[in-house]
Scaffold this motif. Structure first.
Motif, PDB file in Angstrom:
ATOM      1  N   ARG A 271       0.867  -1.334  -0.051  1.00  0.00           N
ATOM      2  CA  ARG A 271      -0.070   0.043   0.074  1.00  0.00           C
ATOM      3  C   ARG A 271       0.754   1.137  -0.007  1.00  0.00           C
ATOM      4  N   ASP A 272       2.051   1.360   0.898  1.00  0.00           N
ATOM      5  CA  ASP A 272       2.731   2.366   0.704  1.00  0.00           C
ATOM      6  C   ASP A 272       3.749   2.688  -0.580  1.00  0.00           C
ATOM      7  N   ALA A 273       4.040   1.365  -0.978  1.00  0.00           N
ATOM      8  CA  ALA A 273       4.612   1.529  -2.291  1.00  0.00           C
ATOM      9  C   ALA A 273       3.991   1.987  -3.271  1.00  0.00           C
ATOM     10  N   MET A 274       2.675   1.847  -3.402  1.00  0.00           N
ATOM     11  CA  MET A 274       1.699   2.095  -4.494  1.00  0.00           C
ATOM     12  C   MET A 274       1.381   3.696  -4.359  1.00  0.00           C
ATOM     13  N   ARG A 275       1.364   3.964  -3.028  1.00  0.00           N
ATOM     14  CA  ARG A 275       0.991   5.600  -2.726  1.00  0.00           C
ATOM     15  C   ARG A 275       2.174   6.368  -2.998  1.00  0.00           C
ATOM     16  N   TRP A 276       3.412   5.846  -2.754  1.00  0.00           N
ATOM     17  CA  TRP A 276       4.843   6.468  -3.049  1.00  0.00           C
ATOM     18  C   TRP A 276       4.951   6.626  -4.890  1.00  0.00           C
TER      19      TRP A 276
END
Length: 303
Positions: A271-276
């Motif tokens: 999820r964090d990787a997709m947001r970044w």
């Protein structure tokens, strides 16, 4: 703001390099119609080179496997990669023309593209040293602008060495089962997901693709992105990062994939990787061109 890691993610990209010939118009022509454009640019691109440059600017150590031609575009394409910090020791030079992409971008930032393979069509398999470079990476990034035998051979090499394969199925078309069998993460946009499955609901399409690969991220343009896995088929949604003004969406997907691979290699949860990656993509669409639009790490972290 996050601090860059002490050791960068190591990535290998096997893919295309093209010179993008970009015409900017108020409205794209209909079939048989001629319109006047208001500007023209030549910009280094190609889905492979775009992902390599996006990842390198986002902080990865990237090696590019592919080919350029002996025409005037070849040195410019190689130089663009090197200027962004991409290792081109495994970028071949093939006699003849480099790949080109003929792109029309309208005033809403939407584009249509015709790709001529050129030197990319000579990459039909791995050459000595390619597998070693693949084996030393956290992940191998692949697309479909090179001949399928080379893409499949690289994915198989990655699987032999426990290297994660991240495949962008573009341009969309029938893919051999032997390639999907050695793909770990598939990253289509919503149109590619529909072309692969015949399902126009992107979430249904993503779930259908789990019959072939263990993980799928579908990019949804301004609606963000969605992630599904075989273990957890209920989608994880990540909204897009607002981007104004949108001037050119040409490399938005490649920017997303390059940044996503960097973030995953650094151990960020999906999820964090997709947001970044969404932040990187939002920055890219506010600039003209493909490789010229991609943000550096500090810009992504700041946004």
């Amino acid at each position: 703001m996050t601090q860059p890691p002490t050791r960068p993610t190591t990535l290998t990209v096997l893919g295309s390099t093209n010179m993008d010939l970009v015409a900017y118009v108020a409205k794209a022509p209909a079939p048989g119609e001629t319109v006047a454009g208001h500007s023209f640019r030549t910009v280094p691109g190609g889905k492979g080179a775009n992902q390599a440059i996006a990842a390198a600017r986002a902080g990865a150590a990237v090696t590019m496997i592919g080919a350029v031609g002996t025409d005037e575009f070849g040195p410019r394409l190689r130089s663009a990669l090197e200027h962004s910090g991409v290792d081109t020791d495994f970028l071949r030079t093939a006699e003849g023309a480099s790949g080109t992409a003929h792109i029309v971008v309208d005033d809403d930032g939407c584009n249509s593209i015709v790709v001529i393979p050129g030197a990319n069509g000579t990459v039909t398999g791995l050459t000595p040293g390619d597998e070693t470079v693949i084996a030393g990476a956290y992940a191998l990034l692949l697309q479909l602008e090179l001949p399928l035998p080379a893409v499949t051979a690289a994915a198989r090499a990655a699987r032999r060495h426990g290297v994660r394969t991240i495949l962008t199925p573009a341009p969309a078309g029938a893919m051999p089962p032997e390639l999907l069998e050695v793909t770990d993460l598939l990253v289509p946009n919503e149109h590619e997901a529909a072309a692969l499955t015949g399902l126009h609901n992107p979430l249904l399409a993503a779930r259908a693709l789990l019959d072939h690969v263990p993980e799928v991220v579908v990019t949804l343009g301004a609606a963000g992105s969605a992630y599904v896995t075989r273990a957890a088929p209920d989608p994880v949604f990540v909204p897009a990062v607002p981007a104004e003004p949108v001037v050119d969406t040409t490399a938005a997907g490649d920017t997303f994939v390059g940044a996503l691979a960097v973030a995953l290699g650094e151990g960020k949860p999906m999820r964090d990787a997709m947001r970044w990656a969404a932040a990187a993509s939002a920055l890219s669409v506010q600039r003209h061109g493909a490789s010229t639009s991609m943000p550096c790490r500090q810009e992504i972290d700041a946004l």
